[in-house]
Design a protein around this motif. Structure first.
Motif, mmCIF file in Angstrom:
data_model
loop_
_atom_site.group_PDB
_atom_site.id
_atom_site.type_symbol
_atom_site.label_atom_id
_atom_site.label_comp_id
_atom_site.label_asym_id
_atom_site.label_seq_id
_atom_site.Cartn_x
_atom_site.Cartn_y
_atom_site.Cartn_z
ATOM 1 N N THR A 180 -36.263 -11.305 -5.600
ATOM 2 C CA THR A 180 -36.426 -10.495 -6.804
ATOM 3 C C THR A 180 -35.462 -10.994 -7.860
ATOM 4 N N ALA A 181 -35.977 -11.274 -9.067
ATOM 5 C CA ALA A 181 -35.145 -11.696 -10.192
ATOM 6 C C ALA A 181 -35.212 -10.623 -11.265
ATOM 7 N N ALA A 182 -34.048 -10.102 -11.648
ATOM 8 C CA ALA A 182 -33.977 -9.025 -12.632
ATOM 9 C C ALA A 182 -32.888 -9.344 -13.640
ATOM 10 N N GLY A 183 -33.229 -9.288 -14.925
ATOM 11 C CA GLY A 183 -32.255 -9.576 -15.966
ATOM 12 C C GLY A 183 -32.117 -8.414 -16.930
ATOM 13 N N GLY A 184 -30.920 -8.286 -17.530
ATOM 14 C CA GLY A 184 -30.683 -7.205 -18.477
ATOM 15 C C GLY A 184 -30.835 -5.843 -17.840
ATOM 16 N N LEU A 185 -30.346 -5.692 -16.616
ATOM 17 C CA LEU A 185 -30.571 -4.495 -15.823
ATOM 18 C C LEU A 185 -29.791 -3.298 -16.354
ATOM 19 N N TYR A 287 -31.654 -12.082 -7.510
ATOM 20 C CA TYR A 287 -31.081 -12.880 -8.602
ATOM 21 C C TYR A 287 -30.920 -11.966 -9.803
ATOM 22 N N LEU A 288 -29.701 -11.823 -10.286
ATOM 23 C CA LEU A 288 -29.427 -10.969 -11.433
ATOM 24 C C LEU A 288 -28.796 -11.803 -12.536
ATOM 25 N N TRP A 289 -29.271 -11.591 -13.784
ATOM 26 C CA TRP A 289 -28.597 -12.262 -14.898
ATOM 27 C C TRP A 289 -28.411 -11.282 -16.043
ATOM 28 N N MET A 290 -27.310 -11.492 -16.786
ATOM 29 C CA MET A 290 -26.921 -10.559 -17.836
ATOM 30 C C MET A 290 -26.379 -11.298 -19.051
ATOM 31 N N ALA A 291 -26.419 -10.613 -20.177
ATOM 32 C CA ALA A 291 -25.759 -11.096 -21.389
ATOM 33 C C ALA A 291 -24.256 -10.883 -21.283
ATOM 34 N N GLY A 292 -23.520 -11.709 -21.980
ATOM 35 C CA GLY A 292 -22.078 -11.496 -22.032
ATOM 36 C C GLY A 292 -21.716 -10.219 -22.759
ATOM 37 N N GLU A 293 -22.477 -9.901 -23.817
ATOM 38 C CA GLU A 293 -22.263 -8.680 -24.600
ATOM 39 C C GLU A 293 -23.609 -8.001 -24.789
ATOM 40 N N ASP A 294 -23.889 -7.001 -23.997
ATOM 41 C CA ASP A 294 -25.201 -6.359 -24.013
ATOM 42 C C ASP A 294 -25.111 -4.997 -24.684
ATOM 43 N N GLN A 295 -26.037 -4.729 -25.622
ATOM 44 C CA GLN A 295 -26.011 -3.459 -26.353
ATOM 45 C C GLN A 295 -26.891 -2.385 -25.698
ATOM 46 N N ILE A 296 -27.574 -2.713 -24.600
ATOM 47 C CA ILE A 296 -28.436 -1.758 -23.909
ATOM 48 C C ILE A 296 -27.956 -1.570 -22.475
ATOM 49 N N ALA A 297 -28.051 -2.641 -21.704
ATOM 50 C CA ALA A 297 -27.482 -2.625 -20.359
ATOM 51 C C ALA A 297 -25.964 -2.788 -20.487
ATOM 52 N N ILE A 298 -25.258 -2.408 -19.452
ATOM 53 C CA ILE A 298 -23.795 -2.512 -19.469
ATOM 54 C C ILE A 298 -23.407 -3.559 -18.424
ATOM 55 N N THR A 302 -23.396 -3.984 -13.924
ATOM 56 C CA THR A 302 -24.130 -4.918 -13.073
ATOM 57 C C THR A 302 -23.167 -5.733 -12.226
ATOM 58 N N ARG A 303 -22.026 -6.099 -12.794
ATOM 59 C CA ARG A 303 -21.016 -6.787 -11.981
ATOM 60 C C ARG A 303 -20.604 -5.929 -10.789
ATOM 61 N N ALA A 304 -20.437 -4.635 -11.026
ATOM 62 C CA ALA A 304 -20.059 -3.729 -9.940
ATOM 63 C C ALA A 304 -21.165 -3.644 -8.889
ATOM 64 N N VAL A 316 -27.067 -12.354 -2.918
ATOM 65 C CA VAL A 316 -27.274 -12.150 -4.343
ATOM 66 C C VAL A 316 -26.695 -13.310 -5.140
ATOM 67 N N THR A 317 -27.427 -13.746 -6.146
ATOM 68 C CA THR A 317 -26.962 -14.743 -7.104
ATOM 69 C C THR A 317 -26.803 -14.048 -8.449
ATOM 70 N N TYR A 318 -25.638 -14.177 -9.058
ATOM 71 C CA TYR A 318 -25.372 -13.522 -10.340
ATOM 72 C C TYR A 318 -25.004 -14.570 -11.376
ATOM 73 N N VAL A 319 -25.670 -14.487 -12.552
ATOM 74 C CA VAL A 319 -25.426 -15.415 -13.649
ATOM 75 C C VAL A 319 -25.195 -14.597 -14.914
ATOM 76 N N GLU A 320 -24.171 -14.945 -15.670
ATOM 77 C CA GLU A 320 -23.866 -14.274 -16.925
ATOM 78 C C GLU A 320 -23.849 -15.322 -18.043
ATOM 79 N N TYR A 321 -24.426 -14.978 -19.178
ATOM 80 C CA TYR A 321 -24.546 -15.916 -20.284
ATOM 81 C C TYR A 321 -23.617 -15.505 -21.421
#
Length: 355
Positions: A180-185, A287-298, A302-304, A316-321
């Motif tokens: 499962t790949a989920a971004g901006g969670l 697989y989870l990926w997130m923005a460095g500065e997200d105005q919707i998700a926190i 997600t790191r927690a 789990v694979t975690y990538v932050e941009y």
């Protein structure tokens, strides 16, 4: 759950792909937030030419985030580019096309259900898993019961994807879910609502309030709002219209005595049960990926969650941009997420970033 009770062939012409497509719309059995059976819709899209090897299935979850059923994928995928542009969903079509170009069969469920119970996590996860079951049960799609299956979603779609991964071991253990790949969670809807309040994406809070009201009528959330017709107004808009209509507004400006509805102890208690990590433990790679500065998700939430998953032994694979926000992170990260899914569908074992 997942039984197909009706179907019809449809034409999907708005996806940017060179593949020749055969598509169907199916009505299938699922459950609402409280576990009561109902039926919802899914679109099954099958490329004429598949890549070598056994069939592969992707559950693709575009963000919906609203109350209007005309914003659901089953409706939007039968429209034209002008409609998709007006609603905002046109931005999701590139990733859908990329999946079809790889030869995967794709199922796109209306994962908020027929009442669009937005922000109610159980319906998002269950409808996703039952949509997969429906695709496997639908004979014209010609998918074996053990078809390798993955889930992909960003933003609102990431909720259905993530929660499905957590629910799968107990709710749909027979599925061959390989990743499962989920971004901006949005891992915590209450915390994200507080972040969005008064900001660019403030309109999402109104949709979430009434989506929860539909799922949990006992919370009596509509009674907090001054305008008794507000839900009816909201239920005529897709996300692009909502964001354009209510930017930089505060929920308290529309409530009785300027109350924050999502701060009511009963609402807080419900939201606490709907946080990511509360539905179960995924038994397939995530697989989870997130923005460095997200105005919707926190992003720290997600790191927690990633840390919690690592403790539970989830691969789990975690990538932050860095330097991205919520919208740009989808573009930045979707290609790598689809590549990760391709490896899982091809049977390549997943690595982990837990170390």
């Amino acid at each position: 759950m997942g039984q197909v009770v009706d179907s019809r062939p449809i034409t999907v012409s708005t996806v940017p792909t060179s593949a020749q497509l055969t598509s169907w719309q199916v009505k299938y059995v699922s459950q609402d937030t409280k576990g009561r059976p109902w039926t919802t819709m899914a679109t099954i899209i099958k490329p004429a030419a598949a890549w070598s090897g056994p069939p592969k299935l992707l559950a693709f979850l575009p963000w919906i985030d609203v109350l209007d059923t005309a914003c659901n994928p089953s409706y939007q995928l039968r429209t034209d580019y002008a409609y998709l542009a007006s609603t905002g969903m046109i931005g999701e079509m590139v990733n859908l096309g990329a999946a079809l170009d790889r030869g995967w069969t794709v199922v796109v469920p209306d994962y908020l259900g027929p009442e669009n119970q937005f922000a109610a996590g159980y319906v998002e996860g269950r409808s996703t898993l039952d949509g997969i079951r429906a695709a496997l049960n639908f004979a014209p799609a010609a998918l074996p019961a053990d078809t390798r299956t993955a889930i992909f979603g960003y933003s609102g779609g990431s909720r259905g994807a993530e929660f499905a991964a957590e629910l799968a071991p107990g709710y749909a253990p027979e599925l061959n879910l390989v990743g499962t790949a989920a971004g901006g969670l949005v891992a915590d809807m209450g915390a994200s609502a507080a972040l969005m309040n008064g900001g660019l994406f403030a309109g999402i809070n109104y949709q979430a309030s009434f989506g929860l009201a539909r799922a949990y009528p006992e919370l009596n959330l509509p009674s907090y709002f001054l305008d008794p017709h507000f839900e009816r107004e909201l239920a005529t808009m897709c996300q692009a219209q909502v964001l354009a209509t209510y930017p930089f507004t505060y929920v308290q400006d529309r409530t009785v005595d300027r109350v924050w509805p999502l701060g009511d102890p009963n609402v807080v208690a419900v939201l606490d049960t709907l946080k990511a990590g509360r539905y179960g433990t995924p038994n397939s790679p995530v697989y989870l990926w997130m923005a460095g500065e997200d105005q919707i998700a926190i992003t720290p939430n997600t790191r927690a969650l990633v840390s919690d998953y690592c403790t539970r032994g989830v691969p789990v694979t975690y990538v932050e941009y860095p330097g991205t926000e919520h919208v740009s992170a989808e573009t930045a990260g979707s290609g790598a997420a689809l590549d990760w899914i391709a490896d899982r569908l091809n049977g390549i074992p997943a690595s982990t970033t837990c170390h």
